[in-house]
Design an enzyme around this catalytic site. Structure first.
Site, PDB file in Angstrom:
ATOM      1  CE  LYS A   1       3.139   3.282   3.215  1.00 58.06           C
ATOM      2  NZ  LYS A   1       3.303   3.312   4.667  1.00 58.06           N
TER       3      LYS A   1
ATOM      4  CD  GLU B   1       9.851   1.298  10.542  1.00 57.83           C
ATOM      5  OE1 GLU B   1       9.851   2.285   9.791  1.00 57.83           O
ATOM      6  OE2 GLU B   1       9.541   0.155  10.152  1.00 57.83           O
TER       7      GLU B   1
ATOM      8  CG  LEU C   1       8.337   2.125   4.856  1.00 58.57           C
ATOM      9  CD1 LEU C   1       8.212   1.032   3.802  1.00 58.57           C
ATOM     10  CD2 LEU C   1       7.000   2.790   5.094  1.00 58.57           C
TER      11      LEU C   1
ATOM     12  CE1 TYR D   1       1.109  -0.391   4.390  1.00 55.86           C
ATOM     13  CE2 TYR D   1       0.095   1.771   4.421  1.00 55.86           C
ATOM     14  CZ  TYR D   1       0.899   0.818   5.004  1.00 55.86           C
ATOM     15  OH  TYR D   1       1.488   1.092   6.213  1.00 55.86           O
TER      16      TYR D   1
HETATM   17  N1  PDD Z   1       2.979   5.001   7.546  1.00 62.01           N
HETATM   18  N2  PDD Z   1       7.623   3.502   8.942  1.00 62.01           N
HETATM   19  C1  PDD Z   1       6.434   2.863   8.978  1.00 62.01           C
HETATM   20  C2  PDD Z   1       6.363   1.513   9.593  1.00 62.01           C
HETATM   21  C3  PDD Z   1       5.300   3.480   8.426  1.00 62.01           C
HETATM   22  O1  PDD Z   1       4.126   2.832   8.438  1.00 62.01           O
HETATM   23  C4  PDD Z   1       5.410   4.786   7.873  1.00 62.01           C
HETATM   24  C5  PDD Z   1       4.237   5.508   7.263  1.00 62.01           C
HETATM   25  C6  PDD Z   1       6.673   5.411   7.877  1.00 62.01           C
HETATM   26  C7  PDD Z   1       6.879   6.784   7.292  1.00 62.01           C
HETATM   27  O2  PDD Z   1       6.747   6.761   5.886  1.00 62.01           O
HETATM   28  P1  PDD Z   1       6.276   8.060   5.068  1.00 62.01           P
HETATM   29  O3  PDD Z   1       7.212   9.157   5.422  1.00 62.01           O
HETATM   30  O4  PDD Z   1       6.396   7.648   3.651  1.00 62.01           O
HETATM   31  O5  PDD Z   1       4.843   8.334   5.479  1.00 62.01           O
HETATM   32  C8  PDD Z   1       7.753   4.731   8.403  1.00 62.01           C
HETATM   33  C9  PDD Z   1       1.800   5.487   6.874  1.00 62.01           C
HETATM   34  C10 PDD Z   1       1.555   6.948   7.066  1.00 62.01           C
HETATM   35  C11 PDD Z   1       0.622   4.602   7.257  1.00 62.01           C
HETATM   36  O6  PDD Z   1       0.839   3.401   7.377  1.00 62.01           O
HETATM   37  O7  PDD Z   1      -0.502   5.111   7.390  1.00 62.01           O
END
Ligand code: PDD
Length: 305
Positions: free
Chosen positions: A162, A194, A218, A41
């Site tokens: 992701k 993270e 991620l 996703y």
């Molecule tokens: N999540 N690490 C994890 C495990 C995440 O799920 C996310 C983002 C990030 C940050 O990624 P980005 O900067 O691309 O949003 C890091 C999204 C927002 C979610 O699952 O809703």
């Protein structure tokens, strides 16, 4: 429309070639996403502009990560970037309204004829696109900073994908909720990884530190962005292992994600982080983040115009 109807969350969504209300969107139970969490996703932030339009931020990078995630689980990308951009634009146009939003994109391996773990032959991916409202952290919560708790990272070692297989992340988000915290910060083998849905940054001796890119985290779209913003603000940055002791002794801690932008953590496991107030590195990065948005929207407007 009554206010109850207006408050109801029922956007027009895309599912496998059709557009319709979310309440009517259906997938078969043998969809591999339902049975195995076999999908990926993306979450792209959309910002409301003065004229009412919503513009995506860093869309090219999100589409590149979508393509990488699909490649890593060997699903052929069902659209090229132009195809994705057209779908996203239609989701925006079909759900006009006030305020910021996100577009959620999910691709699963598709619907199997029977349950079996290995990839079935000859099935087409399931594609789902949905716009939802985004409520960014308030100025008051930014001024105060957020609470985080720590926990052992028990996820698999493909956190770089992701993936919709988010059980580990779900349990960590619930852990935060049960501790009245915004986020759980995870540690694996004594090293920072993270958050449950965010990347984590610390400041030590004026240097901004981020955990190494790789299979344990991620790589957020904000990872590279924050590197750029740090350079712009003259803040030294290092991508390296961060020990639990360094996390607990940090002058500042912050998280980043599409839905939080960059957000200060001022309490960790019940103890103040540094001074207990949002710090100067956070403030500089937050300002630089807002400038980066303004720059990108200005250049989108000049390309469109
Ligand atoms: N999540 N690490 C994890 C495990 C995440 O799920 C996310 C983002 C990030 C940050 O990624 P980005 O900067 O691309 O949003 C890091 C999204 C927002 C979610 O699952 O809703």
């Amino acid at each position: 429309m009554t206010s109850t109807q207006a408050d109801e969350f029922n956007p027009t969504v895309y599912l496998n070639g059709d557009w319709g209300p979310l309440s009517e969107a259906r997938i078969p139970v043998l969809d591999r996403g339902f049975i195995f969490g076999d999908g990926i996703y993306e979450v792209v932030p959309l910002y409301a502009q003065a004229g009412g339009a919503r513009l995506p931020f860093r869309l090219a990078q999100h589409l590149a990560r979508l393509n990488r995630s699909l490649g890593k689980i060997r699903i052929e990308n069902p659209f090229d970037d132009a195809g994705w951009r057209a779908l996203i634009q239609r989701a925006i146009d079909a759900n006009a309204g006030e305020g910021d939003a996100i577009v959620y994109i999910q691709v699963t391996r598709g619907v199997a004829k029977k349950r079996g773990h290995a990839f079935p032959a000859g099935i087409a991916p399931t594609v789902f696109v949905m716009q939802s409202p985004l409520v960014l952290p308030s100025d008051a919560s930014r001024a105060q900073g957020a609470v985080a708790v720590t926990a052992e990272d028990k996820r698999w070692l493909h956190c770089d994908i992701k993936s919709t297989s988010l059980l580990g992340n779900v349990l960590m988000a619930q852990h935060a909720a049960e501790h009245d915290a915004l986020e759980t910060i995870q540690l694996r083998d004594g090293l920072l990884t993270e958050g449950s849905s965010s990347n984590v940054w610390i400041v030590a001796g004026g240097t901004l530190l981020g955990a190494p890119r790789g299979p344990r985290i991620l790589e957020g779209i904000r990872y590279g962005l924050i590197e750029e913003l740090a350079a712009e603000a003259g803040i030294a940055f290092e991508e390296r292992d961060i020990t639990e002791a360094e996390l607990r002794a940090a002058d500042e801690i912050m998280i980043s994600s599409a839905t939080k932008e960059v957000m200060p953590i001022t309490t960790l496991d019940g103890k103040p982080v540094g001074s207990g107030r949002p710090g100067p590195v956070y403030a500089a990065l937050y300002d630089a983040y807002q400038r980066a948005k303004a720059r990108e929207f200005a250049s989108q407007a000049s390309r469109a115009g």
